[in-house]
Design a protein around this motif. Structure first.
Motif, PDB file in Angstrom:
ATOM      1  N   TYR A   1       0.829  -1.201   0.000  1.00 13.17           N
ATOM      2  CA  TYR A   1       0.000   0.000   0.000  1.00 13.17           C
ATOM      3  C   TYR A   1       0.864   1.251   0.000  1.00 13.17           C
ATOM      4  CZ  TYR A   1       1.095   0.279   5.018  1.00 13.17           C
ATOM      5  OH  TYR A   1       1.738   0.371   6.218  1.00 13.17           O
TER       6      TYR A   1
ATOM      7  N   MET B   1      -2.381  -1.779   8.085  1.00 16.21           N
ATOM      8  CA  MET B   1      -1.668  -0.740   7.340  1.00 16.21           C
ATOM      9  C   MET B   1      -1.474   0.459   8.265  1.00 16.21           C
ATOM     10  SD  MET B   1      -3.559  -0.982   3.601  1.00 16.21           S
ATOM     11  CE  MET B   1      -5.243  -0.996   4.247  1.00 16.21           C
TER      12      MET B   1
ATOM     13  N   TYR C   1      -5.718   6.258  -0.708  1.00 10.12           N
ATOM     14  CA  TYR C   1      -4.546   5.419  -0.950  1.00 10.12           C
ATOM     15  C   TYR C   1      -4.945   4.269  -1.874  1.00 10.12           C
ATOM     16  CZ  TYR C   1      -2.517   7.697   3.196  1.00 10.12           C
ATOM     17  OH  TYR C   1      -2.041   8.605   4.101  1.00 10.12           O
ATOM     18  N   TYR C   2      -3.935   3.505  -2.288  1.00  9.90           N
ATOM     19  CA  TYR C   2      -4.165   2.297  -3.074  1.00  9.90           C
ATOM     20  C   TYR C   2      -3.478   1.123  -2.389  1.00  9.90           C
ATOM     21  CZ  TYR C   2      -5.819   5.319  -6.815  1.00  9.90           C
ATOM     22  OH  TYR C   2      -6.534   6.223  -7.544  1.00  9.90           O
ATOM     23  N   TYR C   3      -4.038  -0.076  -2.583  1.00 13.02           N
ATOM     24  CA  TYR C   3      -3.418  -1.268  -2.019  1.00 13.02           C
ATOM     25  C   TYR C   3      -3.718  -2.470  -2.902  1.00 13.02           C
ATOM     26  CZ  TYR C   3      -8.039  -2.767  -0.293  1.00 13.02           C
ATOM     27  OH  TYR C   3      -9.358  -3.159  -0.206  1.00 13.02           O
TER      28      TYR C   3
ATOM     29  N   TYR D   1      -3.335  -7.058  -2.228  1.00 16.95           N
ATOM     30  CA  TYR D   1      -2.985  -8.051  -1.220  1.00 16.95           C
ATOM     31  C   TYR D   1      -2.824  -9.419  -1.878  1.00 16.95           C
ATOM     32  CZ  TYR D   1      -8.065  -8.799  -1.499  1.00 16.95           C
ATOM     33  OH  TYR D   1      -9.349  -9.014  -1.948  1.00 16.95           O
TER      34      TYR D   1
ATOM     35  N   ARG E   1      -5.449  -3.747  -7.986  1.00 18.42           N
ATOM     36  CA  ARG E   1      -5.063  -2.530  -7.263  1.00 18.42           C
ATOM     37  C   ARG E   1      -6.344  -1.787  -6.882  1.00 18.42           C
ATOM     38  NH1 ARG E   1      -3.283   2.832  -9.112  1.00 18.42           N
ATOM     39  NH2 ARG E   1      -1.740   3.706  -7.656  1.00 18.42           N
TER      40      ARG E   1
END
Length: 499
Positions: free
Chosen positions: A143, A187, A196-198, A200, A210
């Motif tokens: 992230y 996070m 934000y972007y993440y 997993y 994403r």
């Protein structure tokens, strides 16, 4: 459609008790293991009229044996275990198996799926991400600008399922499904009210897409916008019958996803009766899949319902939850916790105090079983008045209802119309909390009595959700229909800003 593929497909008539036990009276095939989905071949009209003929045996150019074909379509998600499709006759009550397919595996049963976010504290500088995978090795969430966090991994077994000796839970046998592995990672180093972007997963089992997410505002900030509802469950995205279908859940999720897509929503609160899985574990996978467009983008917080804590303060709002499924009497641990939590709120920091639970204190809906527990009201309602709770949310009853400022069954304060004709409660001279039932997330709706109580000001039996926008001196609630996006009810609570 059955899973795992080695499940028994013998008929077990007494398994109808498992459904009745959970309150689900729908008609499902009475196999010895829970069928994930089922459809009648009549969904394909050409099957009954034999519109799709195929010759199976010929002699001297003539067809001696013809069969009639048909097709049905199932919406299948990756719940990790192989699937088989079973063709049976004899109806749902006495199924007679005519044939079954070979096992159909998922291409990647270890794929990380169904990520959902939750808040951890009032600073909004950290968020927990939880997801499911068929892989028990730690994975990561990546992230922000190159940050990573490693997951903690857990799972559970049939032995962990609670049950009764008189009537065992379906989760002990008939409804069990391997839950996979639950991954959770925190996070950190985030900033409130930021995007934000993440993603997993891991290189071994694959990565999610994403995903964009938004942190909520920190406690004490000027504004907060959240959505709230109860009693959602899930519904099939195909013509199947399955356990406990909640018909409004799809439209409610779709409507809220549009709001989240607009970028103004900070959090979601789901106040009880979450998936209605009630011992049929594969239903959790379908529910988590349904809410992913919501829970993967903003904080998704829950309260306990009767079919399955502490909310952090955010913006100008502090929310205290309760569990009607646990002891709330005056000597109980929960009662003391509620009292301590309410008394600890700094109203100069978070001027709005909201109490949220599942089983209501006020409801105009009448049924065979009481929806309001008078002992619960007698025990907990005085705390709401003592600590000047502004607004109370409940679910459990499947409709929307708003009260006056009410205490002890009597209106202590009535709203007045503002210049736009909107009901406005003036809490500069506090009288009592306003109660709102919003159990409209998907379950079959409840109707209202023809003789509502004097404290009931607004009532709608429609699928939808409430949206709350709070500044430091104005709280606006709107109840929206998920089918039409129409605002069915709207009111303000106002107060001077605390010094």
């Amino acid at each position: 459609m059955i899973s795992p593929s080695n499940s028994s497909v013998k008929g077990c008539l007494l398994n109808s008790v498992y459904y009745i036990q959970t309150g689900d009276l729908s008609n499902l095939p009475l196999l010895c293991h829970y069928p994930v989905k089922a459809q009648y071949m009549s969904e394909d009209p050409s099957y009954l009229t034999c519109g799709k003929k195929e010759c199976r045996k010929r002699l001297a150019g003539k067809c001696l044996v013809e069969t009639c074909g048909g097709a049905v379509t199932f919406h299948v998600i990756n719940f990790r275990t192989d699937v088989e499709f079973v063709f049976f006759a004899g109806g749902f009550d006495t199924p007679c198996v005519l044939g079954r397919s070979d096992p159909v595996p998922f291409a990647n049963p270890s794929m990380p799926l169904n990520g959902h976010l939750s808040s951890l504290d009032s600073t909004a500088t950290s968020m927990r991400l939880t997801w499911v995978s068929g892989d028990n090795n730690p994975q990561q969430v990546q992230y922000g600008e190159g940050k990573t966090a490693t997951s903690q991994v857990t799972t559970f077994t049939q032995a962990d399922m609670c049950s009764s000796s008189l009537l065992p839970s379906p989760a002990k046998d008939f409804g069990w499904h391997d839950p996979g592995y639950i991954h959770s990672a925190v996070m950190t180093g985030l900033q409130p009210s930021q995007t934000y972007y993440y993603r997993y997963g891991s290189d071994l089992v694959g990565w999610s897409s994403r995903i964009e997410f938004k942190t909520p505002p920190a406690a004490g900030s000027e504004e907060l916008h959240f959505l709230i509802y109860g009693d959602m469950g899930k519904a099939p995205l195909d013509p199947s019958v399955e356990h406990y279908i909640q018909p409004g859940s799809i439209s409610v999720v779709a409507a809220m996803a549009k709001e989240i897509g607009a970028g103004s929503v900070d959090s979601i609160f789901h106040i009880g009766d979450i998936s209605y899985a009630t011992g049929f574990l594969v239903e959790w996978d379908y529910f988590l899949h349904l809410i992913t467009p919501l829970a993967s983008h903003v904080s998704y917080m829950t309260a306990i319902g009767n079919h399955e804590r502490d909310y952090v303060d955010s913006g100008s709002v502090y929310i205290t939850p309760d569990s009607g499924e646990h002891d709330w009497t005056s000597n109980s641990e929960q009662y003391q916790w509620i009292q301590n939590d309410l008394s600890s709120v700094d109203r100069t920091r978070t001027p709005w105090l909201i109490f949220a639970g599942h089983r209501p204190m006020y409801s105009s809906y009448s049924s065979i079983l009481p929806n309001v527990d008078a002992k619960f009201v007698k025990s907990v309602e005085p705390l709401l008045l003592t600590y000047e709770v502004d607004l109370v949310f409940f679910g459990h009853v499947h409709n929307y209802e708003r009260t006056c400022a009410v205490y002890g069954g009597e209106c202590k304060g009535m709203p007045k119309k503002d210049k736009n004709g909107v009901d406005t409660y003036d809490n500069s001279n506090y009288t009592a909390p306003v109660h709102v039932v919003v159990g409209t997330g998907g379950f079959v709706l409840d109707s209202f009595s023809h003789n509502p109580k004097s404290w009931s000001l607004s009532r709608f039996s429609e699928f939808g959700y409430a949206t709350v926008r709070a500044t430091r001196n104005d709280l606006l609630l709107e109840f929206l229909s998920s089918n039409t996006s129409e605002v069915l009810d709207r009111f303000h609570i106002v107060k001077p800003e605390a010094k």
